[in-house]
Structure formats: C-alpha cells, structure tokens
Design a protein around this motif. Structure first.
Motif, short mmCIF file in Angstrom:
data_model
loop_
_atom_site.label_atom_id
_atom_site.label_comp_id
_atom_site.label_asym_id
_atom_site.label_seq_id
_atom_site.Cartn_x
_atom_site.Cartn_y
_atom_site.Cartn_z
N ARG A 57 -15.38 40.57 3.79
CA ARG A 57 -16.11 41.28 4.83
C ARG A 57 -16.12 42.78 4.55
O ARG A 57 -17.16 43.43 4.65
N ASP A 58 -14.96 43.31 4.20
CA ASP A 58 -14.87 44.75 3.92
C ASP A 58 -15.73 45.13 2.73
O ASP A 58 -16.43 46.15 2.74
N THR A 59 -15.69 44.30 1.67
CA THR A 59 -16.48 44.57 0.48
C THR A 59 -17.97 44.51 0.81
O THR A 59 -18.74 45.36 0.37
N ALA A 60 -18.37 43.52 1.59
CA ALA A 60 -19.78 43.38 1.96
C ALA A 60 -20.24 44.57 2.80
O ALA A 60 -21.35 45.08 2.60
N GLU A 61 -19.41 45.00 3.72
CA GLU A 61 -19.76 46.16 4.55
C GLU A 61 -19.91 47.42 3.69
O GLU A 61 -20.83 48.20 3.88
N GLN A 62 -19.01 47.58 2.72
CA GLN A 62 -19.08 48.75 1.84
C GLN A 62 -20.36 48.71 1.00
O GLN A 62 -21.05 49.72 0.86
N LYS A 63 -20.67 47.54 0.47
CA LYS A 63 -21.88 47.42 -0.35
C LYS A 63 -23.13 47.65 0.50
O LYS A 63 -24.07 48.29 0.05
N LYS A 68 -27.64 51.05 1.87
CA LYS A 68 -28.36 51.79 2.92
C LYS A 68 -28.50 53.26 2.53
O LYS A 68 -29.57 53.85 2.69
N GLU A 69 -27.43 53.84 2.02
CA GLU A 69 -27.49 55.24 1.59
C GLU A 69 -28.47 55.43 0.45
O GLU A 69 -29.26 56.37 0.44
N LYS A 70 -28.40 54.52 -0.54
CA LYS A 70 -29.32 54.64 -1.68
C LYS A 70 -30.76 54.45 -1.25
O LYS A 70 -31.66 55.14 -1.75
N ALA A 71 -31.00 53.51 -0.32
CA ALA A 71 -32.36 53.29 0.18
C ALA A 71 -32.86 54.53 0.92
O ALA A 71 -34.02 54.90 0.79
N GLY A 72 -31.99 55.15 1.69
CA GLY A 72 -32.37 56.37 2.40
C GLY A 72 -32.71 57.49 1.44
O GLY A 72 -33.70 58.21 1.62
N GLU A 73 -31.90 57.63 0.41
CA GLU A 73 -32.17 58.66 -0.60
C GLU A 73 -33.49 58.38 -1.32
O GLU A 73 -34.29 59.29 -1.55
#
Length: 121
Positions: A57-63, A68-73
């Motif tokens: 779960r933690d790994t999936a949330e981080q990914k 999301k950040e890369k898509a925003g950029e």
C-alpha cells in the motif's frame, strides 16, 4: 491370575495403568499442542501478510504520488509550449493579414465555407 497384569487391567481392577486411556490422553495432548502451534503459525502468517500488504500500500501510494507529480509537470510544460506556439501562429497570422489582406480574407472565407458545408451534413 494375579501374575498377569494385562488381565487385571482389562477387567478394570487397575484403571490407572490402562494403556488405551494413556494413549488417548497422549493423543489429545498432542492434538492440543498441534492446534496451538497451528494457531500460532496462523497468527504469525496473518501478521506477516498484514505487514506485507501495508508495504505494498505504501509503495503504491508513493508511486501514485510520483506519477501525479510527473503528470502535473508534463501538463504544465505542454501548456506553456502550446501557449508559445499559439502566440507564434497568431503573430504570423497578423503579419500575413497585414501584408496580404485580400488573400487572408479569401482564405478565411474559403475555410468558413468548407466548415459550413461539413457541419450541414
């Protein structure tokens, strides 16, 4: 007859030395120990599975956050690039319209006519 101990135990004169009762008690004890060990292993397995699930779960949330950040950029970069292209095309169209107003007017009329014909269908 008293020399043979199995005869006494079969007839019930000595119940404390009954081999069947001892075997039954031993089997019950072994079954209880096995059940307790199985319950312990199940508990350990459940805890390990919950820990591993939390890690996933933690790994999936981080990914997801990274994506999301890369898509925003990427969206910001694409939008700024599109604005630059729009400004360049607008400036070119204004320049063309000032240099050749009749040709620009006829081109706009032709494009409007074609679009109107397509939209009628």
């Amino acid at each position: 007859m008293t020399d043979n101990p199995t005869v006494d135990s079969v007839f019930g004169s000595s119940p404390s030395h009954d081999p069947f009762q001892a075997a039954k008690a031993s089997a019950l004890k072994a079954a209880e120990e096995l059940r307790a060990a199985a319950a312990q292993k199940a508990s350990e397995f459940r805890a390990a599975a919950e820990t591993r699930a939390q890690q996933f779960r933690d790994t999936a949330e981080q990914k997801a956050t990274d994506i999301k950040e890369k898509a925003g950029e990427f969206a910001d970069h694409t939008l700024s690039e599109a604005r630059l292209r729009y400004d360049d095309l607008r400036a070119e169209a204004e320049k063309f319209a000032r240099e050749k107003p009749l040709q620009a007017l006829l081109t706009a009329f032709g494009i409007g006519f074609v679009v109107g014909a397509i939209l009628r269908r």
